[in-house]
Design a protein around this motif. Structure first.
Motif, short mmCIF file in Angstrom:
data_model
loop_
_atom_site.label_atom_id
_atom_site.label_comp_id
_atom_site.label_asym_id
_atom_site.label_seq_id
_atom_site.Cartn_x
_atom_site.Cartn_y
_atom_site.Cartn_z
N ASP A 135 58.99 29.24 47.98
CA ASP A 135 59.85 29.72 46.70
C ASP A 135 61.26 29.18 47.26
O ASP A 135 61.62 28.76 48.35
CB ASP A 135 59.61 31.24 46.26
N SER A 136 62.36 29.78 46.31
CA SER A 136 63.63 29.51 46.45
C SER A 136 64.23 29.79 47.95
O SER A 136 65.00 29.12 48.68
CB SER A 136 64.83 29.75 45.51
N ALA A 157 65.52 27.73 50.74
CA ALA A 157 66.91 27.85 51.64
C ALA A 157 66.73 27.57 52.92
O ALA A 157 67.76 27.41 53.60
CB ALA A 157 67.49 29.01 51.04
N ARG A 197 63.94 20.54 44.12
CA ARG A 197 64.66 21.06 43.06
C ARG A 197 65.97 21.69 43.63
O ARG A 197 67.02 21.86 43.11
CB ARG A 197 63.91 22.03 42.22
N PHE A 198 65.64 22.48 44.73
CA PHE A 198 66.40 23.19 45.43
C PHE A 198 67.70 22.58 45.89
O PHE A 198 68.98 22.64 45.73
CB PHE A 198 65.72 24.07 46.70
N ARG A 199 67.40 21.37 46.75
CA ARG A 199 68.30 20.70 47.13
C ARG A 199 69.21 19.90 45.88
O ARG A 199 70.52 19.79 46.06
CB ARG A 199 67.72 19.28 47.74
N ALA A 200 68.44 19.56 44.73
CA ALA A 200 69.33 18.93 43.60
C ALA A 200 70.23 20.08 43.09
O ALA A 200 71.43 19.66 42.90
CB ALA A 200 68.37 18.64 42.42
N GLY A 201 69.88 21.17 43.18
CA GLY A 201 71.03 22.35 42.87
C GLY A 201 72.15 22.35 43.75
O GLY A 201 73.13 22.46 43.44
N LEU A 202 71.88 22.51 45.10
CA LEU A 202 72.96 22.39 46.05
C LEU A 202 73.57 21.40 46.12
O LEU A 202 74.89 21.57 46.50
CB LEU A 202 72.10 22.65 47.49
#
Lengths: 249, 359
Positions: B50-51, B55, B80-85
């Motif tokens: 998960d997120s 992280a 997706r997480f890296r894209a957000g960051l």
């Protein structure tokens, strides 16, 4: 057929002698964008409050992720609430916290992650909703559209299986509203999250809705269920037709 | 799950299984301790994530050699997480002012605040003068509502505080007075203290705590909800419409509250005197002999001025509130603190004035 994540069976809600709606039954399937629509005062937001367990229904049964949310208490309720996220109509961001701190709040409440991990998760969520450059701003310093986006980021903070959105487009200009619709579609596509959206914004309903139910104030219940585009074209119910074709009754 | 070993002398962090919030929380410290210098992150055997798990991996640093998850789902979550960051930009540092501007900025800010205060004072004086000439223009129904809220509802509190203060003063003063056999003078001491000083002062503190904060919160909320702007755009004067009824009510109610506080304080003192063996007649005679009408009227006049100032400060704090719910809280705090500080300063001025006038 895709698994149902929400089941409402013969749900009724009454305040004293006033029946808001009754005999409301529907299912929400995993991964879809499900829209609850209807005119003002038909009970959309009341139904949302029942679905997220803020109030118990006067009659009937609502199961969210196989659990009867109104009957849960203590740790079982906390565990279920961790699996759903809610974006409120006004955003409901805490005014004294900046956007990053607002998004960190549910992570802090439900996990034992250290501060830097929480900040990373919150930062990534804000980046996903296009607020990566506003993480340190206070809710009072951003626009209505940004507040709604931040509300979605906070609702997504714990990777919920179901995301409830109350009137996401209300009060927004058409361009911002269309941007928010695109955001919801992309999140649904990329994360597989189920969305339950309460709205009466016709363009949003047609743009994002996979399925919908329509509540009606006069009928005190559900008057339609199905694909919004098909309802627009095929429904013969006068209220449904009037709603989708923006006609006065 | 996290296992650490080395490959050719390079530390390898091997993650496997389900990397969720619980797993991330329990392995965060160990992973970050091991991730020093050159290292390898091997996430190939991660099955779900998960997120929080993302992280954990993304937070290990850029310098690592990566072995991405083999399973599709965790790879997508990580991407997706890296894209957000990647879309998070550090907040822009405020552009530093030139040194002269840095010195001048606080003065400019203070001057702006002072100008706003003067403007509001001017508006209030003008609106107040106009209303004094045409008193029927005052919204009397609103005045009555505020008289009820600031006055009637504060009565029980004033009675309670008055009696308690009278009892406390009498008891405290009886200790040294007894050493000189002067207990009979306690009524003069307490009576004059209450009438000239403590009655108005304590009633003002009650008004500042109860009413000024309520004025500030109510008007602050109206300001935040743009109701004040709506009043202005309807061609109405917010000062005449919102401020004057409140200030008038505070000014009218204060002498009454001060009198209630004084009278109930004297009753409390009388109760203590009775326990010390002095009958009510003796107390009344002492008061009649030493407590003048000037003491009482001076105190009441002072109380009216306190009411005016506290009501004014409560309204100004509310109408100068910023944006957001925090602003309403700040306005209420400002109203109480400003009100109490102002009334102590005013009380000092009154003390000098009364001394000069020989009252």
């Amino acid at each position: 057929m895709t698994e149902a994540v929400i089941r409402a069976e013969d749900v009724a809600m009454r305040f004293g002698t006033n029946t808001v709606f009754q005999d409301v039954s529907f299912e929400v399937r995993r991964g879809e964008i499900f829209v609850i629509l209807g005119g003002s005062g038909c009970g959309k937001s009341t139904l949302l409050k029942l679905l997220i367990g803020l109030m118990p229904p006067s009659a009937g049964r609502i199961a969210v992720l196989e659990e009867e949310i109104a009957r849960l208490a203590g740790q079982a309720r906390r565990d279920l609430l961790r699996r759903i996220g809610v974006m409120w109509q006004s955003g409901a961001l805490l005014g004294s916290l900046n956007l990053l701190e607002n998004v960190m709040l549910p992570i802090e409440a439900h996990t034992a992650l250290p501060d830097d991990a929480r900040a990373l998760v919150a930062g990534s969520k804000l980046g996903l909703v296009g607020l990566g450059d506003a993480t340190t701003r206070l809710p009072a310093e951003i626009s209505g559209g940004m507040v709604k986006r931040a509300g979605i980021a906070r609702a997504m903070a714990l990777d919920p299986e179901i995301l409830f959105l109350d009137e996401p487009s209300a009060g927004l200009d058409p361009i911002t509203s269309a941007g928010l619709d695109e955001l919801i579609l992309s999140l649904a596509r990329e994360t597989g999250t189920t969305f339950v959206v309460v709205t009466h914004e016709l363009q949003s309903i047609l743009a994002i809705g996979d399925r919908c139910i329509m509540l009606d104030k006069e009928a005190r219940g559900m008057i339609a269920e199905g694909d919004p585009k098909r309802l627009k074209e095929e429904s013969t119910h006068p209220t449904v037709r009037a709603f989708f074709h923006r006609e006065a009754l | 799950m996290l296992e650490t070993d080395t490959e050719n002398g390079v530390p390898v962090l091997r993650f496997s299984g389900r990397l969720d919030a619980a797993a991330a929380a329990s392995t965060w410290q160990a992973a970050h301790r091991a991730a020093r210098g050159r290292f390898v992150v091997d996430a190939r055997r991660v099955e779900a994530m998960d997120s929080a798990g993302a992280a954990l991996l993304a937070g290990l640093g850029e310098g690592a050699e990566w072995r991405e998850p083999e399973a599709e789902a965790p790879r997508l979550v990580l991407r997706r997480f890296r894209a957000g960051l990647e879309r998070v930009s550090p907040p822009a540092a405020p552009k530093p002012l030139p040194w002269l501007a840095q010195i001048g900025a606080p003065f400019v800010a203070q001057a702006g605040g002072l100008r706003e205060r003067l403007r509001f004072l001017g508006e209030t004086v003008l609106a107040g003068s106009a209303t004094a000439l045409r008193p029927w223009r005052l919204r009397w129904r609103e005045v009555v509502r505020h008289l009820d809220e600031a006055g009637t509802r504060a009565f029980p509190l004033c009675v309670l505080l008055g009696v308690l203060i009278g009892v406390i003063l009498a008891f405290q003063s009886s200790i040294p007075m007894r050493q000189f056999g002067a207990e009979i003078f306690i009524p003069q001491l307490v009576g004059i203290s209450l009438a000239r000083e403590l009655g108005p002062l304590l009633a003002s503190i009650v008004l500042a705590g109860r009413t000024a904060s309520a004025y500030a919160a109510e008007l602050g909320t109206m300001k935040v909800n743009e109701e004040v702007d709506a009043i202005r755009t309807m061609g109405l004067d917010p000062v005449a419409w919102l401020v004057l009824p409140r200030v008038a009510a505070a000014m009218m109610v204060m002498p009454v509250l001060a009198l209630v506080m004084t009278v109930t304080g004297i009753v409390g003192m009388g109760i203590v005197m009775a326990t010390l063996g002095y009958p009510p007649v003796a107390v009344a005679n002492q008061l009649r002999q030493w407590l003048s009408l000037g003491d009482v009227t001076g105190g009441l006049a002072k109380a009216a001025v306190f009411g005016l100032v506290i009501g004014y400060i409560g309204c100004r704090s509310g109408l100068s509130a910023g944006r957001g719910p925090r602003a309403v809280g700040d306005a209420a705090t400002m109203a109480v603190v400003g009100g109490i500080v102002s009334l102590v300063v005013l009380d000092g001025l009154f003390a000098v004035l009364f001394f000069r006038l020989g009252w």
